[in-house]
Design a protein around this motif. Structure first.
Motif, PDB file in Angstrom:
ATOM      1  N   PRO A  16     -10.403 -29.087  57.573  1.00  0.00           N
ATOM      2  CA  PRO A  16     -10.964 -28.267  56.768  1.00  0.00           C
ATOM      3  C   PRO A  16     -11.486 -28.633  55.458  1.00  0.00           C
ATOM      4  CG  PRO A  16      -8.648 -28.066  56.656  1.00  0.00           C
ATOM      5  CD  PRO A  16      -8.787 -29.149  57.616  1.00  0.00           C
ATOM      6  N   TYR A  17     -12.747 -28.168  55.310  1.00  0.00           N
ATOM      7  CA  TYR A  17     -13.313 -28.422  54.038  1.00  0.00           C
ATOM      8  C   TYR A  17     -12.784 -27.984  52.798  1.00  0.00           C
ATOM      9  CZ  TYR A  17     -16.497 -30.469  57.434  1.00  0.00           C
ATOM     10  OH  TYR A  17     -17.152 -31.044  58.467  1.00  0.00           O
ATOM     11  N   GLY A  18     -12.924 -28.377  51.494  1.00  0.00           N
ATOM     12  CA  GLY A  18     -12.721 -27.478  50.359  1.00  0.00           C
ATOM     13  C   GLY A  18     -13.604 -26.390  50.211  1.00  0.00           C
ATOM     14  N   GLU A  19     -13.512 -25.478  49.297  1.00  0.00           N
ATOM     15  CA  GLU A  19     -14.685 -24.570  48.944  1.00  0.00           C
ATOM     16  C   GLU A  19     -15.811 -25.102  48.524  1.00  0.00           C
ATOM     17  OE1 GLU A  19     -15.332 -20.775  46.118  1.00  0.00           O
ATOM     18  OE2 GLU A  19     -13.208 -21.173  46.555  1.00  0.00           O
ATOM     19  N   GLY A  20     -15.862 -26.112  47.586  1.00  0.00           N
ATOM     20  CA  GLY A  20     -16.867 -26.534  47.039  1.00  0.00           C
ATOM     21  C   GLY A  20     -17.736 -27.400  48.220  1.00  0.00           C
ATOM     22  N   SER A  22     -17.565 -27.008  51.408  1.00  0.00           N
ATOM     23  CA  SER A  22     -17.890 -26.009  52.482  1.00  0.00           C
ATOM     24  C   SER A  22     -19.296 -25.473  51.877  1.00  0.00           C
ATOM     25  CB  SER A  22     -17.130 -24.890  52.755  1.00  0.00           C
ATOM     26  OG  SER A  22     -16.007 -25.169  53.368  1.00  0.00           O
ATOM     27  N   GLU A  23     -19.455 -25.020  50.636  1.00  0.00           N
ATOM     28  CA  GLU A  23     -20.712 -24.389  50.250  1.00  0.00           C
ATOM     29  C   GLU A  23     -21.853 -25.200  50.370  1.00  0.00           C
ATOM     30  OE1 GLU A  23     -19.905 -22.810  46.426  1.00  0.00           O
ATOM     31  OE2 GLU A  23     -18.428 -21.487  47.094  1.00  0.00           O
ATOM     32  N   GLU A  26     -23.231 -25.850  53.906  1.00  0.00           N
ATOM     33  CA  GLU A  26     -23.817 -25.097  54.301  1.00  0.00           C
ATOM     34  C   GLU A  26     -25.201 -25.056  53.913  1.00  0.00           C
ATOM     35  OE1 GLU A  26     -22.442 -21.060  53.792  1.00  0.00           O
ATOM     36  OE2 GLU A  26     -20.523 -21.557  54.132  1.00  0.00           O
ATOM     37  N   PRO A  43     -19.774 -32.169  45.809  1.00  0.00           N
ATOM     38  CA  PRO A  43     -20.818 -31.180  46.165  1.00  0.00           C
ATOM     39  C   PRO A  43     -21.778 -31.029  45.096  1.00  0.00           C
ATOM     40  CG  PRO A  43     -18.386 -30.850  46.149  1.00  0.00           C
ATOM     41  CD  PRO A  43     -18.321 -32.053  45.798  1.00  0.00           C
ATOM     42  N   ARG A  47     -25.770 -30.708  46.661  1.00  0.00           N
ATOM     43  CA  ARG A  47     -26.278 -29.502  46.597  1.00  0.00           C
ATOM     44  C   ARG A  47     -27.770 -30.039  45.826  1.00  0.00           C
ATOM     45  NH1 ARG A  47     -22.376 -27.906  43.199  1.00  0.00           N
ATOM     46  NH2 ARG A  47     -20.608 -27.048  44.572  1.00  0.00           N
TER      47      ARG A  47
END
Length: 54
Positions: A16-20, A22-23, A26, A43, A47
């Motif tokens: 599982p990826y961390g929140e940053g 994952s964003e 995406e 991240p 970005r």
């Protein structure tokens, strides 16, 4: 000097990826290739390159 080993120098992220991460992933695509998962370690950098292919 070229690498002679098949061993990765930087290990790509695995779910599982961390929140940053994952964003950032995406933005880079739905099924991230290994290179994108390496970039997702930072991240903010992932970005910033998200628009390169558009």
């Amino acid at each position: 000097m070229p690498l002679k080993s098949k061993q990765l120098r930087i290990e790509p992220l695995s779910p599982p990826y961390g929140e940053g991460a994952s964003e950032a992933l995406e933005l880079l695509g739905h099924s991230p290739i290994q290179l994108f998962r390496v970039w997702a370690r930072r991240p903010e950098l992932a970005r910033s390159i998200a628009g390169w292919g558009s």
